[in-house]
Design a protein around this motif. Structure first.
Motif, PDB file in Angstrom:
ATOM      1  N   ILE A 241       1.011  -1.208  -0.004  1.00  0.00           N
ATOM      2  CA  ILE A 241       0.045   0.077  -0.113  1.00  0.00           C
ATOM      3  C   ILE A 241       0.977   1.255  -0.007  1.00  0.00           C
ATOM      4  O   ILE A 241       1.925   1.169   0.693  1.00  0.00           O
ATOM      5  CB  ILE A 241      -1.060  -0.074   1.365  1.00  0.00           C
ATOM      6  N   PRO A 242       0.598   2.350  -0.871  1.00  0.00           N
ATOM      7  CA  PRO A 242       1.471   3.692  -0.950  1.00  0.00           C
ATOM      8  C   PRO A 242       1.548   3.903   0.580  1.00  0.00           C
ATOM      9  O   PRO A 242       0.639   4.068   1.189  1.00  0.00           O
ATOM     10  CB  PRO A 242       0.647   4.562  -1.845  1.00  0.00           C
ATOM     11  N   THR A 243       2.875   4.524   0.833  1.00  0.00           N
ATOM     12  CA  THR A 243       3.078   4.803   2.214  1.00  0.00           C
ATOM     13  C   THR A 243       2.168   6.179   2.507  1.00  0.00           C
ATOM     14  O   THR A 243       1.607   6.393   3.779  1.00  0.00           O
ATOM     15  CB  THR A 243       4.411   5.396   2.223  1.00  0.00           C
ATOM     16  N   GLU A 244       1.906   7.195   1.459  1.00  0.00           N
ATOM     17  CA  GLU A 244       0.962   8.214   1.724  1.00  0.00           C
ATOM     18  C   GLU A 244      -0.100   7.949   2.017  1.00  0.00           C
ATOM     19  O   GLU A 244      -1.115   8.797   2.612  1.00  0.00           O
ATOM     20  CB  GLU A 244       1.382   9.067   0.582  1.00  0.00           C
ATOM     21  N   GLU A 245      -0.653   6.690   1.820  1.00  0.00           N
ATOM     22  CA  GLU A 245      -2.111   6.315   2.155  1.00  0.00           C
ATOM     23  C   GLU A 245      -2.426   6.247   3.927  1.00  0.00           C
ATOM     24  O   GLU A 245      -3.408   6.090   4.099  1.00  0.00           O
ATOM     25  CB  GLU A 245      -2.825   5.307   1.287  1.00  0.00           C
ATOM     26  N   TYR A 246      -1.289   5.954   4.427  1.00  0.00           N
ATOM     27  CA  TYR A 246      -1.464   5.641   5.887  1.00  0.00           C
ATOM     28  C   TYR A 246      -1.513   7.050   6.643  1.00  0.00           C
ATOM     29  O   TYR A 246      -1.070   8.245   6.264  1.00  0.00           O
ATOM     30  CB  TYR A 246      -0.142   4.867   6.401  1.00  0.00           C
ATOM     31  N   ILE A 247      -2.090   6.947   7.870  1.00  0.00           N
ATOM     32  CA  ILE A 247      -2.402   8.045   8.618  1.00  0.00           C
ATOM     33  C   ILE A 247      -0.755   7.949   9.515  1.00  0.00           C
ATOM     34  O   ILE A 247      -0.377   6.950   9.824  1.00  0.00           O
ATOM     35  CB  ILE A 247      -3.229   7.770   9.962  1.00  0.00           C
ATOM     36  N   ARG A 248      -0.114   9.009   9.411  1.00  0.00           N
ATOM     37  CA  ARG A 248       1.311   9.241   9.720  1.00  0.00           C
ATOM     38  C   ARG A 248       1.460  10.101  11.084  1.00  0.00           C
ATOM     39  O   ARG A 248       0.529  11.115  11.228  1.00  0.00           O
ATOM     40  CB  ARG A 248       2.543   9.489   8.645  1.00  0.00           C
ATOM     41  N   GLU A 249       2.209   9.901  11.993  1.00  0.00           N
ATOM     42  CA  GLU A 249       2.669  10.703  13.048  1.00  0.00           C
ATOM     43  C   GLU A 249       4.266  10.794  13.073  1.00  0.00           C
ATOM     44  O   GLU A 249       4.797  10.118  12.779  1.00  0.00           O
ATOM     45  CB  GLU A 249       2.115  10.346  14.435  1.00  0.00           C
ATOM     46  N   GLU A 250       4.724  12.096  13.508  1.00  0.00           N
ATOM     47  CA  GLU A 250       5.995  12.257  13.412  1.00  0.00           C
ATOM     48  C   GLU A 250       6.836  11.377  14.329  1.00  0.00           C
ATOM     49  O   GLU A 250       6.364  10.972  15.592  1.00  0.00           O
ATOM     50  CB  GLU A 250       6.179  13.612  13.873  1.00  0.00           C
ATOM     51  N   ASN A 251       7.923  11.026  13.834  1.00  0.00           N
ATOM     52  CA  ASN A 251       9.001  10.064  14.679  1.00  0.00           C
ATOM     53  C   ASN A 251       8.517   8.759  14.845  1.00  0.00           C
ATOM     54  O   ASN A 251       8.978   7.940  15.436  1.00  0.00           O
ATOM     55  CB  ASN A 251       9.476  10.753  15.972  1.00  0.00           C
ATOM     56  N   VAL A 252       7.422   8.353  14.409  1.00  0.00           N
ATOM     57  CA  VAL A 252       6.720   7.003  14.346  1.00  0.00           C
ATOM     58  C   VAL A 252       7.292   6.248  12.933  1.00  0.00           C
ATOM     59  O   VAL A 252       6.789   6.568  11.975  1.00  0.00           O
ATOM     60  CB  VAL A 252       5.226   6.952  14.638  1.00  0.00           C
ATOM     61  N   PRO A 253       7.867   5.169  13.171  1.00  0.00           N
ATOM     62  CA  PRO A 253       8.522   4.575  11.922  1.00  0.00           C
ATOM     63  C   PRO A 253       7.588   3.854  11.104  1.00  0.00           C
ATOM     64  O   PRO A 253       6.481   3.487  11.618  1.00  0.00           O
ATOM     65  CB  PRO A 253       9.632   3.532  12.328  1.00  0.00           C
TER      66      PRO A 253
END
Length: 447
Positions: A241-253
């Motif tokens: 799944i393209p990484t940009e589709e995930y909900i991300r948070e700073e400093n979480v790998p």
């Protein structure tokens, strides 16, 4: 012993009203000496004045009664719906056939004839009532089954297919299915209640009517559901799944998309397997594996509670129902499977995790982060006492060194190690270049 014939017919009675019986099935019931079936069916179609009508759906009860026969007899076992669609007729046929072969050895003059006769299924009936075809529909049954165990498959089908039919047990199934299914975009839910009976209803429910429906009276009884998705999503057969589709948070790998593609291929996942993601992080591997098939049970273990919450957010975003996120130290969590550590205590969450681990031992494991506990994690995985295929990645020299030591030890089987180097296109003003990322070691082995 007397020579006699026992004629047994396993018949489908349709939805339950006499108007939906096929002529062939009706004749078999009318001419039977004994009529077996659940009370709703045997009492409706059997004639107790001239037939022995027995309220049971248990095959062994039927066989016990037939054991008493010392003359020609005709028996009918009645099943709801169609005898070939989520019916007890198949299992009954095999059991009765086995019994007949045993009786034949005792009495060579005994003839036991067994046949199955089809009925009208609630699926074909409901399809005709709402004016659609069903040859291209996905078919499921929650009737008499654990709702939670099958619902991931139903939700996946509703998301990616235009047509899905589901047999339901009653009002509780209707409430839960309506609540979950109408969260999917572009879905219309048709519910058939008491099909073929005088109080039959066919209801059409859309997402904007969901709350109104759930607040109203939902009668207990038999239901069949048709789920129509007017614009189903495309289910990709590739990994990553393209990484940009995930909900991300700073400093979480998050494991890089290209690395996830390699990892999932190396894991050799299969339908029905149980997969552990150790060091869940953002949930990249967790979600990617869970989306492959609703049959895969995914357990994500993440040490930090705030990261577990992030994993939950991504689970919800992708509409997954086959993932269990756990918070805890990986080694300590896996150790809860140890038979010497199965005694429950006053820690409610620990007892919950213990039950999850005990009842869902892993077939496949991805280790994305060890925090120096690599050896301890391997030790605890071995305690499951089963073949486990493990894939892990390493960036730091320390973890790489631990992996390479495996090559000189008799700790694991079938060790395979590859180095992955990824470069991505970046713009530098009016120019472009390939920018290299950190090399990643991917190791796969068998425990």
């Amino acid at each position: 012993m007397n020579a006699h014939n026992i004629d047994i017919a396993l018949v489908g009675a349709g939805m339950g009203s006499e108007s939906c019986l096929t002529k062939e099935v009706k004749n078999l019931i009318d001419n039977a000496d004994i009529v077996f079936g659940a009370a709703r069916l045997s009492n409706s179609f059997g004639d107790s004045d001239r037939q022995n009508v027995i309220d049971t759906y248990r095959v062994n009860d039927m066989i016990e009664k037939l054991e008493e026969a010392d003359k020609d007899i005709k028996a009918v076992f009645i099943y709801s719906g169609d005898s070939g669609f989520y019916s007890g007729a198949e299992a009954a046929y095999l059991r009765v056939k086995e019994w007949a072969e045993e009786k034949k050895k005792e009495n060579a003059d005994l003839n036991v004839n067994i046949e199955i006769k089809a009925g009208i299924s609630s699926v074909s009936y409901l399809a005709s009532r709402i004016g659609i075809s069903w040859q291209d529909a996905k078919l499921y049954s929650l009737h008499g089954r654990e709702y939670k165990g099958r619902v991931p498959e139903v939700i996946e089908s509703a998301r990616y297919n235009e047509k899905t039919f589901v047999l339901l047990s009653g009002a509780s199934d209707v409430i839960r299915l309506t609540d979950e299914i109408l969260n999917i975009k572009n879905v219309i839910l048709y519910l058939g209640y008491h099909l073929s009976y005088d109080d039959e209803e066919v209801m059409t429910i859309t997402s904007d009517k969901k709350e109104e429906f759930l607040k109203g009276e939902i009668k207990e009884g038999l239901y069949t559901a048709f789920i129509q998705n007017v614009s189903p999503e495309t289910k990709y057969l590739s990994y990553g799944i393209p990484t940009e589709e995930y909900i991300r948070e700073e400093n979480v790998p998050i494991t890089k998309e290209e690395v996830r593609e390699i990892v999932l291929s190396k894991l050799r996942l299969f339908r029905g397997c149980t997969f552990y993601d150790i060091g869940g992080g953002t949930g990249g591997v967790t979600v990617d594996v869970a989306k492959i098939s609703p049959d895969i049970k995914v357990i994500s273990i993440e040490k930090r509670p705030e990261r577990t919450e992030l994993i939950r957010k991504n689970i919800d975003k992708f509409g997954l129902r086959n993932v269990t996120p756990l918070t805890g130290n990986a080694t300590e969590t896996l150790a809860l499977f140890d038979e010497n550590n199965l005694v429950k205590n006053d820690n409610e969450y620990e007892n919950y995790v213990r039950e999850i681990i005990k009842n869902n031992p892993p077939d496949r494991v991805f280790i994305g982060g060890t925090e120096g506990q690599f050896r301890d994690i391997i030790r605890e995985l071995k305690k499951f006492g089963r073949k486990i295929r493990v894939c892990m990645t390493a960036v730091t020299l320390e973890t790489r060194n631990e992996i390479l030591k495996l090559a000189d030890e008799d700790t694991v089987d079938d060790l395979s190690v590859v180095e992955v180097n990824i470069s991505k296109l970046v713009r530098l003003g009016k120019q472009h270049m390939m920018k290299a990322e950190n090399g990643i070691l991917v190791a796969t082995f068998q425990l």
